[in-house]
Design a protein around this motif. Structure first.
Motif, short mmCIF file in Angstrom:
data_model
loop_
_atom_site.label_atom_id
_atom_site.label_comp_id
_atom_site.label_asym_id
_atom_site.label_seq_id
_atom_site.Cartn_x
_atom_site.Cartn_y
_atom_site.Cartn_z
N VAL A 185 0.84 -1.20 0.00
CA VAL A 185 0.00 0.00 0.00
C VAL A 185 0.87 1.25 0.00
O VAL A 185 1.79 1.38 0.82
CB VAL A 185 -0.95 0.01 1.22
CG1 VAL A 185 -1.72 1.33 1.30
CG2 VAL A 185 -1.91 -1.16 1.14
N PHE A 186 0.55 2.14 -0.93
CA PHE A 186 1.21 3.44 -1.00
C PHE A 186 0.17 4.54 -0.81
O PHE A 186 -0.97 4.42 -1.27
CB PHE A 186 1.90 3.62 -2.37
CG PHE A 186 3.14 2.79 -2.55
CD1 PHE A 186 4.40 3.34 -2.33
CD2 PHE A 186 3.05 1.47 -2.95
CE1 PHE A 186 5.54 2.57 -2.50
CE2 PHE A 186 4.19 0.69 -3.13
CZ PHE A 186 5.44 1.24 -2.90
N SER A 187 0.58 5.59 -0.15
CA SER A 187 -0.28 6.76 0.04
C SER A 187 0.38 7.97 -0.63
O SER A 187 1.62 8.10 -0.59
CB SER A 187 -0.46 7.02 1.54
OG SER A 187 -1.29 8.14 1.77
N VAL A 193 -7.91 6.03 -4.70
CA VAL A 193 -8.25 5.14 -5.81
C VAL A 193 -9.74 5.13 -6.10
O VAL A 193 -10.17 5.07 -7.25
CB VAL A 193 -7.73 3.71 -5.54
CG1 VAL A 193 -8.40 3.10 -4.32
CG2 VAL A 193 -7.93 2.83 -6.76
N GLY A 194 -10.59 5.18 -5.06
CA GLY A 194 -12.03 5.22 -5.28
C GLY A 194 -12.52 4.04 -6.09
O GLY A 194 -12.24 2.89 -5.81
N GLU A 195 -13.26 4.35 -7.18
CA GLU A 195 -13.79 3.31 -8.08
C GLU A 195 -12.78 2.93 -9.16
O GLU A 195 -13.06 2.09 -10.01
CB GLU A 195 -15.09 3.80 -8.73
CG GLU A 195 -16.21 4.07 -7.75
CD GLU A 195 -16.64 2.82 -7.01
OE1 GLU A 195 -16.70 1.75 -7.65
OE2 GLU A 195 -16.93 2.92 -5.81
N GLY A 196 -11.62 3.57 -9.14
CA GLY A 196 -10.62 3.28 -10.15
C GLY A 196 -9.81 2.04 -9.84
O GLY A 196 -10.21 1.19 -9.04
N ILE A 197 -8.65 1.92 -10.48
CA ILE A 197 -7.78 0.75 -10.32
C ILE A 197 -6.50 1.19 -9.62
O ILE A 197 -5.80 2.09 -10.09
CB ILE A 197 -7.45 0.11 -11.68
CG1 ILE A 197 -8.75 -0.35 -12.36
CG2 ILE A 197 -6.50 -1.07 -11.51
CD1 ILE A 197 -8.54 -0.84 -13.78
#
Length: 279
Positions: A185-187, A193-197
């Motif tokens: 995991v990167f922030s 990201v939401g609904e994206g990939i």
């Protein structure tokens, strides 16, 4: 008395003592052992439904795994009826564990804690079985399990942990049942990201490596010609489903801090499933 104890657990399922609520509020975003236990019971529950060992999706106790996995057992404590459920024993437990100072109790928990993995939890479940969630304490409970908890019924779990050595093997397993894994995991990339990939670090200077997080791979499908998996994750105390690219490779981040430098690898690693026996 044992039946009354189980009924009381069922009636209070999901309820937290004020000390537990405070501890949860004070807890940082991520507890590795709780996360591993939650993923382990999710994998077991899904596998049991698929194999028709349970007629419906049954939730098992993650906190039972947190309380017991990897700990030195007192002889006979878990598997023998070494402590009867009586009003006297319940009162003594309350005196020694519930009504003591919260700081002393939390200090004892912290001293006994070690970081668990999903594999640890699955192997322990196969060895000792699992109680249903409503018959044990909630996840994050700060109270030590009473010795008479050995009388709480556990569902036997027979099987073994199967580990995939690479992503290709893991994706084949997903065709049969959900697969446990860990996600880099990167922030802020993951937060946005939401609904994206989700595809890992964007290469911006502000990208920060958060760490590995336990996930359950629940689906695989091609999107715009690329293989994408959907994972279930508990992140910042919220459960969500996130689409993850399987082709992106993690590149080392710039910086003097070695913790920010990750060797090139797939975003998803450490795959495993519980292979349950139906006999």
């Amino acid at each position: 008395m044992a039946e009354l104890l189980l009924q009381s657990f069922s009636n209070t399922a999901g309820l937290c003592h004020p000390d537990c609520v405070q501890a949860s509020n004070e807890q940082e975003d991520y507890d590795a052992s709780q996360s591993a236990a939650l993923v382990a019971v999710s994998l077991i529950s899904s596998a049991r439904v698929i194999l028709k060992l349970d007629t419906e999706y049954t939730q098992y106790s993650a906190q039972f795994l947190v309380d017991n996995t990897g700990k030195e057992e007192v002889e006979g404590e878990m598997d023998q009826q070494s402590s009867q459920v009586t009003f006297e024993n319940v009162f003594q437990y309350l005196m020694e564990n519930v009504w003591i100072e919260k700081e002393d109790r939390q200090r004892e928990i912290d001293q006994q804690r070690r970081e668990l993995t999903v594999k640890d939890c699955l192997e322990f479940a196969f060895k000792k079985g699992l109680p249903r969630r409503q018959h044990w304490a909630h996840v994050g409970c700060t109270f030590k399990a009473p010795p008479f908890a050995c009388q709480i019924p556990r569902v036997p779990m027979k099987g073994q942990v199967i580990e995939a050595t690479n992503l290709s093997e893991a994706l084949k397993l997903v065709m049969q049942q959900p697969v446990g894994a860990r996600l880099h995991v990167f922030s802020p990339e993951f937060d946005r990201v939401g609904e994206g990939i989700y595809g890992g670090p964007s290469g911006n200077d502000g990208s920060r490596y958060v760490g590995l997080r336990d996930v359950v791979i629940v689906a695989v499908k091609p999107i715009e010609g690329k293989t994408v998996v959907t994972v279930q994750i508990v992140y910042k105390k919220k459960t969500s489903f996130v689409k993850v690219s399987v082709r992106n490779m993690i590149l080392p981040l710039n910086g003097d801090d070695e913790s920010q430098v990750i060797e090139p690898t797939c975003l998803l690693v450490d795959f495993c499933i519980p292979r349950l026996s139906i006999n």
